[in-house]
Design an enzyme around this catalytic site. Structure first.
Site, short mmCIF file in Angstrom:
data_model
loop_
_atom_site.label_atom_id
_atom_site.label_comp_id
_atom_site.label_asym_id
_atom_site.label_seq_id
_atom_site.Cartn_x
_atom_site.Cartn_y
_atom_site.Cartn_z
N LYS A 15 -15.79 -6.29 -2.47
CA LYS A 15 -14.41 -5.83 -2.72
C LYS A 15 -13.61 -5.78 -1.40
CE LYS A 15 -10.93 -4.13 -5.06
NZ LYS A 15 -10.39 -2.96 -4.45
N GLU A 72 -6.97 -11.03 0.07
CA GLU A 72 -5.68 -10.65 -0.53
C GLU A 72 -4.60 -10.48 0.54
OE1 GLU A 72 -6.20 -7.24 -3.26
OE2 GLU A 72 -4.46 -6.38 -2.25
#
Lengths: 297, 297, 297, 297
Positions: D168, D175
């Protein structure tokens, strides 16, 4: 006033520093695990040889080795003695070590030392952190080690414990950026041989009068004098930790560091024979555009 | 041997250079559109005042102004004369100008001049490009302008026409990287006031003996001496063209330039009051995460 | 309403586009210098075969080839005809070409075409620049080529001549940044095999629901499915021009582009067997610190 | 097979997840310190309400809050129970927590959850780390939360404890890079209004068929639809920790991360009202060139 001190670690840096200190009239008892270079057989013997209150300067590799020596000194020294950490410890280590030693009344001063193999002749740039009284007591040592000229141009008491290595860490981070800037300029000069026919001469001509003149430039010119195309040198560049800490520290403090981080990453890249990232980009281009990839050997 | 030359452009740089040339015994007739500083009323009068074969040094802003002066000189000078472009022309301009003047037998030498406002006293770092004979003839001028010391530490004949400004362009690109490296280090030092309590003193202590010592560092120390927190200075930084050309040139030659380009982009960012890109990132975070955005004022 | 058009260039992209247009019921006469794929023997024959007012779509490599075709078309076409430049021209070229053709009453529309080898089945993303009337007339062609779905999700009339290729240039610049971001993440995942044991599965799990899901991610997963360690692919990555133009354009407009420029420079680095810059850094470290360098092989 | 589970933390994420789990037929007892949203009055009551062997999913802010809840659960749960850390813990924390709980026979699974406020409807991308048996037992929960479609496109068991949050973390680092790439492209499009007159339409046209299509692009288009110039949004961008950890991790592993680090630094810059670094550059330019600086307000 320190007239006789201990020095732990007699490698390239340590032995040069011992020499410079002795030339300045300070008596130095050195300890190193290699008996052929050591003045005493053990740390305990070193401590015994020194007049109280003692000063022991530690000059061994950062991390485990430094930790080991400082821990052992903590059991040997006594109230009023001072440990000087002259290696490249990460500054939070200094703060932890100083707190431990402080419980036993032992002082701790961290010193960032710059100058490399040139320090014996030119003197060492020194940045230290610690209590005023400890630093004051060490001034004869610092004055012996630092370059000639005004004291404040080669020495600073930068702040409390940790400040010396913090300052040295930032110094080294800057150094990464400076070196990469010269290196990028060098590469661009070499990329236009049809225009610039004398790259070495061009960089040498920057030695005086220009905005980019510096000691690192002088070294670059020396390197090109010895090997005009740097033909004998591989493009593999190590990094020694302070550059990484500088970027980590910047991230912790939300300080943008685009140049110093780019210099660090360029070193990482220089050591890769195959870049997984660039393999991935090549694979992506092949996927969407049918672009040719080079098969790995 | 040049003993009397013309100099076009008597701004800060030009008038200082005239002064340094005169001190060295070279007769200089200067022209500037501002009558109060000019020695002659026009370019034509300047050309007329000079002994043939003439040397005219042009020291006006790059781009239109330089182009205008050189074009006019092309119509006034004659076979055997030499134009010296000492401004910050982009090197392809030099190559085009030289070709045009060459058709009329007029020589062209481009010179990158470094040293800024300090050049009058310290001398100017000089990098030139052009034909051997032209450069040879100009040596008394170059010797007068360059810093004292060995000629090759402040002057280079870097290659053919364009090489001088190419070298100066790269010099300035490096300068961007160096300045940003010091600046990032400065910011990181100021970010830990609880550890490093004397930022000015720390940078001053780097002046001697350290790896990062340089003239730019000396200037940084001077600036901090005058204004320890740089409180009076806004964080707005201009850029003058050579940095852009350096990155453009690197891109044309597939030379990676991560540090110099990062320094250039940092200047662009410094001049934005609102960054459209960062507004977009804020908008994206709001879209996917419901993250709060700050309303624009 | 266009029902019969010309198409110059029947390479991978051009022939796929001809196929897609024909499937949509548009008659296409194709020309290519390779007789085995061409419908007509020459550009002149192509022009002759088309009903006036003609539409000729040019789909050949950017630069010289495109310039050559458009120039020749300029001598063959007549008032009221339209040239469509569907290649990857630099947008100032479009503006120059359009002005030239415009003098003869010939329209010019530039179209950025995205989609690569997937376009035949998925349709092509289209960005165009030109006069309203010209674009209006071409809508049946654009509708045939673009993906199914709402028109404005796969087509835009972005502005005047040049806007199509400007938009495509920026699109490709973004693409560089996106690819590098995934690639860096991929490399970091592979660097911790003791923690993350399934890199391919991890990236595949990002395909739905996550913030980073995208078509490029899908391709990355495909590539890893075919070759889980990308073992067969070298880390050598080409660049095709638009990435360079994007950074050049940003520099001209003082737009900071740290990410896209870093992605571009990473490609340059990937193609170097020895980096002159990193040789220089290694040389500097050796000079000041006596640090070991690796001898070049 | 889990049919009844506990969920600690009923903020925006937690309450949406409870809703999605319930819709899938899983009984959820939620605890939150705010009585008005909590199903039980205390963690102890939560544990009591669950059938053994228990599953408790923790969904509270990373750091202190998560540590506090997990520590308390460690005293309440018993052999055979499993704690699921669904927040954004740093993965070394997971490894430490898991070791502690493991001593008491309590399992630990870390899950990275992506999807933000869209997860309730679209499902959440899930990456988990832990022992096979623990993960196996949780599959009904994961299947309820993940998006529809093949399991492996929205879920992965990435490796041992820590792997979920490591994955993550890298996801979020990517991102950052993706968002910055779109943002830079957006800014460049807006910088040439004379050419590209429809920026929103251009980005919308990338939604289908292009190489850069993605969910983030869809959100960018949405944002521009609501506010075409992003006029209401300030350029201030927060960062939540995972981006910093990603760069730290890369540095620890000598992985070059030029794009993701540049994206992170751009966020730091966006939050500065005055950049000390750029003040320093301005000061340097004034020192050497007499360049004008802007006085600080």
């Amino acid at each position: 006033m320190v007239t006789h001190m201990g020095l732990v670690g007699l490698g390239r840096m340590g032995s040069n520093m011992r020499e410079r200190l002795r030339r300045a009239g300070i008596e130095v008892t050195g300890y190193d695990p290699r008996p052929e270079v050591s003045d005493v057989p053990s740390l305990a013997a070193l401590v015994e040889a020194l007049p109280a209150p003692r000063v022991v300067w530690v000059m061994v590799p950062a991390g485990e080795p430094t930790r080991g020596v400082v821990d052992e000194l903590g059991t040997l020294l006594e109230d009023g003695d001072v440990v000087v950490e002259g290696g490249n410890s990460h500054y939070p280590e200094d703060q932890a070590r100083a707190a431990e030693l402080g419980e036993r009344g032992i002082g701790y001063v961290d010193v960032g030392v710059s100058g490399g193999i040139w320090g014996l002749e030119n003197g060492y740039g020194l940045m230290c952190g610690g209590a005023d009284a400890d630093v004051e007591r060490l001034m004869p040592v610092f004055d012996a080690l630092r370059p000639e000229g005004p004291r404040d141009e080669g020495f600073v008491h930068a702040g409390r414990v940790g400040a010396g290595h913090f300052a040295k860490m930032v110094h080294n981070g800057i150094e990464y950026g400076l070196m990469q800037a010269y290196a990028e300029g060098y590469e661009l000069l070499t990329a236009k041989e049809d225009v610039v026919t004398d790259v070495h001469g061009t960089m040498k001509a920057w030695s005086r009068g220009t905005v980019v003149r510096s000691w690192l430039l002088d070294l670059m010119v020396k390197a090109l004098e010895a090997d005009p195309d740097l033909a004998a040198i591989d493009d593999w560049v190590d990094d020694s930790g302070e550059g990484r800490w500088t970027v980590d520290e910047a991230i912790d403090n939300a300080v943008p560091l685009p140049v110093i981080s780019a210099a660090l990453f360029s070193r990482f890249q220089s050591r890769q024979t195959q870049s997984p990232a660039m393999k991935a980009v090549a694979a992506l281009r092949q996927q969407f555009g049918g672009h040719a990839v080079r098969p790995a050997e």
